[in-house]
Enzyme design. Structure first.
Site, PDB file in Angstrom:
ATOM      1  N   GLY B  17       0.877  -1.160   0.000  1.00 15.17           N
ATOM      2  CA  GLY B  17       0.000   0.000   0.000  1.00 15.17           C
ATOM      3  C   GLY B  17       0.912   1.207   0.000  1.00 15.17           C
ATOM      4  O   GLY B  17       2.103   1.083   0.218  1.00 15.17           O
ATOM      5  N   CYS B  18       0.381   2.396  -0.266  1.00 12.81           N
ATOM      6  CA  CYS B  18       1.308   3.505  -0.433  1.00 12.81           C
ATOM      7  C   CYS B  18       0.655   4.858  -0.298  1.00 12.81           C
ATOM      8  O   CYS B  18      -0.556   4.996  -0.315  1.00 12.81           O
ATOM      9  CB  CYS B  18       1.931   3.474  -1.817  1.00 12.81           C
ATOM     10  N   ALA B  19       1.544   5.883  -0.204  1.00 17.27           N
ATOM     11  CA  ALA B  19       1.143   7.270  -0.359  1.00 17.27           C
ATOM     12  C   ALA B  19       1.943   7.830  -1.510  1.00 17.27           C
ATOM     13  O   ALA B  19       3.112   7.490  -1.674  1.00 17.27           O
ATOM     14  CB  ALA B  19       1.465   8.043   0.910  1.00 17.27           C
ATOM     15  N   ARG B  46       0.496   6.179   5.928  1.00 21.96           N
ATOM     16  CA  ARG B  46       0.286   5.371   4.726  1.00 21.96           C
ATOM     17  C   ARG B  46       1.559   4.598   4.344  1.00 21.96           C
ATOM     18  O   ARG B  46       1.555   3.841   3.390  1.00 21.96           O
ATOM     19  CB  ARG B  46      -0.107   6.262   3.551  1.00 21.96           C
ATOM     20  N   HIS B 188       7.071   9.162  -2.863  1.00 22.87           N
ATOM     21  CA  HIS B 188       6.426   7.884  -2.590  1.00 22.87           C
ATOM     22  C   HIS B 188       6.740   7.406  -1.183  1.00 22.87           C
ATOM     23  O   HIS B 188       7.886   7.435  -0.756  1.00 22.87           O
ATOM     24  CB  HIS B 188       6.936   6.849  -3.591  1.00 22.87           C
TER      25      HIS B 188
END
Lengths: 506, 371
Positions: B17-19, B46, B188
């Site tokens: 999952g990520c930002a 995140r 990221h």
């Protein structure tokens, strides 16, 4: 032993519950093999077990459920090396001097790799998709995809596709089964079902009956080594043309439709004399090499003004990957590969049971080879040869197929009980026969509906499995090996299939 | 004492999952890395400290015509071999260690070097490749040659990627991004569900001047991977971001599609939508879906693609990952959460969430928003 006598006990025994039997004689009327008879003097139904092929027709239609058929319990002396079947067949051949014939796919216990592959599903990190609430796309195009992007004078992308395509609502087609080997009503059922489902059925090598030209856009017309029923109008009638080089059940040999199946209608459709055996040669006698194949591919394209995709169908044999690669370079649009468990109306049993390779490994090998050579988009890949269920379809697509052919499964939907006696022309279910009284037992109105039901049910199941994987378009499943894991396979098998073993996360 | 081998990215596939966040100045104004660090820092929760990174565009004006290679050396002994390879194929205008700040949050740092290079004319001519393809192939060579002990993680002109296994804000400070000025920045923060063993697996992922930050886990991964690998790409990291980068590179550089057309391939509309379109649009989408069937991306994603002179924001066809874009004056923003934009630019002229599968593209001097 005396020449000409067969001292063999029957394979099956008719078990009749005389308390339940009401002597209605339905069984007698239904059995084309003349197993049942009524003896008025004792008011009893009798059975001649020897003639029984265990097609289950009498069992199914007996109103009081008084019948069952079981394997004859009489046994030769136990021997694990010389088992019952081997001894029986040896006796039969010693008696007749003939080739053992069989129908439908091999009944032997070879590994079914579909049953050793498991499908993935999403959990937490990637949501699964509910096909009842979200679009779920199974539409498939078969044909060449390798067109170079071009722009018109206005700078806009040219959107015309140079190569003709077959469009399918679901990547399942009915395999080639000729009119002649199966009945008019069976063909009508297949044609109408294909039209309603938005898929294709395949004429096989028996030509196209004039009544079925109306279903042309859902028809694949076949050109086989006997060229039966092939003419200009026929080639133009279909959605695609299939050159049959081989068949999974009988790689390396041609076909044989016995003269007793060639009545007036079949004779006209095949363009052969009534009552004559239709024997297609083992090879195409104008194709002794890959460059010859190219000439036939282009002859057919010329004859149809390049409007029809050309399929080349081969049986899965040891060198299938290299052969498929050659076909991909021969101008063919689609290569169809038929696994050795595929069905047939008649084949020498030795060949059916011992020649060829399983479709799963053939598919994986072909797909891998075409990718290694960078030509996977030159052709679509269609496979057949024992697809039993929707999960087999999902596994086949994930392994790399564009679509699958189903033959046996579609016949089962029409009522076939796999008695493996198609070549006898006495199919009690009205499928593999040309006897008018038998044909009418298959009502195409419900036959076509059962086929529609089957494929629709599979489509639902395919969509559920796709959604579970977080996939909403069939192209994202195609060749997606990470969606498969092997169970109980050795390293070599996993390597050839190109998949990981269950428990490996990668 | 034996230590357990932690698999490297590429030996295993790690869902994350990520930002993500991006800033782009359409007028070419350059800013340092401070605001992009603050923006990604806001979305701290995140990510989980197992990967963060940045890409800056316009940061090397003095060497703008040279390819800037950023290289990790996990094992210093591979540096000489790698440099020999580079010298064999390129002229090196400048080289040196990338400056970093020592800080407790960043551990296990490899050697990090930068080379400004141009292909050797004779080698390039004899390769019969264009300059970009030649450079891309050399990058693939290094990345597959040395068992991941040497990894080129940035290879574009006048741009650079900076990444590490840590929270992104720490990564930004580690690389001292306040010393670089660019007209575009992407960032990221990563939340992998597994422990990536090395820095090469952090994002952005980059090839030539494309860099991608991505949030999601694509379910079409292997279908996409096996297709692009037919065209010479090697997916050595096994990440979604890597394969998405190659898809864009293939479609635009090798097939000659525009970025907009490439977006229409990867996030194609559903057939049910296409069927309702006017004839020419219907034919256009049908063509793309038939022709590039294996490059359709399924599963949740939102990406920011940085390229020379622009920035592209794209989400998946079901909109399974959040993405907000905004404009203020001639500055364009995109982020996983609106707050990450508001923090650095409280007043905005326009804020919106693009539709499922809708691409938003900002370019230098002129803006094109695809309806």
């Amino acid at each position: 032993m005396e020449q000409g006598k067969i001292y063999l006990s029957p394979e099956h025994e008719i078990v009749r519950d005389n308390d339940k039997c009401i002597r209605c004689q339905v069984c007698e009327r239904q059995c084309a093999n003349k197993v049942h008879s009524y003896d008025e003097s004792i008011d009893k139904m009798l059975a001649n077990d020897e003639n029984c092929v265990n097609c289950q027709r009498c069992v199914s239609l007996c109103p009081t459920r008084a019948l069952k058929i079981r394997r004859c319990e009489n046994r030769f002396r136990e021997n694990n090396n010389w088992n019952e079947t081997k001894i029986r067949e040896l006796y039969l051949q010693a008696n007749s001097g003939g080739v053992m014939l069989g129908a439908m796919g091999t009944p032997l216990d070879y590994p079914t790799y579909w049953d050793h592959m498991l499908i993935n599903a999403s959990q937490v990190t990637n949501p699964s998709i509910d096909p009842l609430r979200e679009p779920m796309e199974t539409r498939t195009f078969l044909g060449k995809k390798n067109q170079k992007a071009e722009r018109g004078a206005d700078g806009r992308l040219v959107t015309r596709f140079n190569s003709p395509q077959i469009e399918l609502d679901v990547p399942v087609m009915f395999s080639a089964m000729s009119y002649g080997s199966i009945s008019y009503n069976a063909h009508e059922s297949l044609a109408r079902a294909a039209a309603e489902l938005g898929i294709c059925y395949n004429t096989g090598e028996g030509g196209l009956h004039e009544d079925f030209y109306q279903y042309g856009s859902n028809t694949i017309v076949q050109v086989a080594s006997g060229r039966f029923g092939v003419h200009g109008e026929y080639l133009m009638a279909g959605a695609a043309i299939e050159i049959k080089m081989g068949q999974g059940a009988k790689p390396g040999i041609g076909g044989h439709l016995p003269g007793r199946k060639v009545g007036p209608d079949v004779s006209r459709t095949r363009m052969i004399p009534e009552g004559s055996d239709a024997i297609s040669p083992a090879p195409h006698h104008d194709i002794y090499s890959i460059e010859d194949l190219r000439q036939l591919v282009y002859s057919l394209k010329e004859a149809t003004a390049y409007t029809k995709p050309v399929i080349v169908k081969i049986s899965a044999v040891h060198n299938v990957a290299a052969i498929a690669s050659g076909i991909a370079r021969s101008g063919a649009d689609i290569v169809a590969i038929d696994g050795f468990k595929g069905g047939t109306g008649a084949a020498p049993s030795r060949i059916r049971d011992n020649v060829g390779i399983p479709i799963e490994v053939a598919l994986a090998a072909v797909d891998a080879r075409l990718r290694e050579e960078g030509i996977r988009d030159e052709v679509s890949v269609v496979i057949g040869g024992s697809i039993h269920s929707s999960s087999d379809v999902v596994k086949a697509i994930a392994l790399g197929a564009d679509a699958v052919y189903i033959g046996t499964a579609s016949l089962l939907a029409l009522g076939c009980h796999l008695c493996r006696s198609c070549h006898l022309n006495k199919c009690n279910w009205g499928i593999a026969t040309q006897e008018p009284d038998l044909i009418k037992r298959l009502n195409p109105d419900w036959g076509y509906k059962r086929l529609v039901n089957l494929v629709s049910a599979w489509k639902h199941e395919i969509m559920e499995m796709m959604g579970g994987m977080g996939i909403n378009s069939i192209e994202a499943l195609r060749g997606n090996h990470l969606m498969l894991r092997g169970v109980g396979l050795n390293e070599k098998e996993l390597e050839i299939l190109g998949i990981k073993h269950a428990g490996e996360s990668i | 004492m034996t230590s357990r081998h932690i698999p490297l990215e590429g030996e295993i596939r790690i869902p994350s999952g990520c930002a993500i966040s991006g800033i782009f100045h359409k007028d070419g104004t350059r800013e340092n890395g401070e605001r992009i660090i603050r923006s990604i820092e806001l979305m701290h929760d995140r990510s989980n400290g197992l990967g963060g990174g940045f890409a800056g565009y316009g940061i090397y004006p003095e060497y703008k015509d040279y390819y800037a290679l950023h290289v990790f050396y996990l094992d210093a002994s591979f540096q000489r071999e790698t440099e020999d390879f580079i010298k064999e194929h390129f002229e090196i205008a400048n080289q040196g260690e990338i400056k970093t700040r020592k800080m407790p949050e960043i551990t296990n740092a490899p050697q990090i070097w930068r080379y400004f290079i141009l292909p050797l004319k004779t080698k390039l001519d004899s390769s019969e490749l264009d300059e970009r393809e030649y450079t891309a192939r050399c990058v693939f060579s290094i990345n597959t040659k040395f068992d991941k002990k040497a990894a080129v993680f940035s290879s574009g002109k006048n741009m650079g990627v900076f990444k590490a296994n840590a929270f992104p804000e720490d990564v930004g400070r580690f690389y001292m991004l306040d010393d670089y000025e660019g007209y575009a920045w992407t960032a990221h923060g990563r939340y992998p569900t597994n422990t990536p063993g090395w820095w090469g697996g952090a994002h952005p992922f980059s090839l030539l001047d494309y860099s991608i930050v991505h949030n999601g886990e694509i379910s079409s991964y292997d279908a996409n991977r096996r297709n692009v690998e037919m065209f010479g790409y090697k997916c050595s990291l096994m990440t979604d971001t890597e394969v998405i980068t190659y898809i864009f590179d293939y479609l635009t550089r090798k097939e000659g599609l525009t970025l907009e057309e490439a977006c229409d391939v990867v996030s194609a509309p559903f057939w049910s939508t296409i069927n309702l379109m006017p004839k020419d649009k219907r034919e256009y989408y049908t063509y793309l879906r038939k022709r590039y069937h294996a490059l359709l991306i399924n599963g949740p994603f939102s990406v920011i693609l940085g390229f020379a002179g622009g920035m592209l924001v794209l989400g998946d066809r079901l909109k399974l990952r959040s993405m907000v874009v905004a404009e203020h004056g001639s500055t364009f923003y995109g982020a996983s959460e609106e707050s990450a934009i508001r923090l650095i630019q409280p007043e905005l002229d326009r804020v919106w969430a693009p539709d499922a599968g809708e691409a938003v593209i900002a370019r230098l001097e002129e803006r094109s928003v695809r309806a």
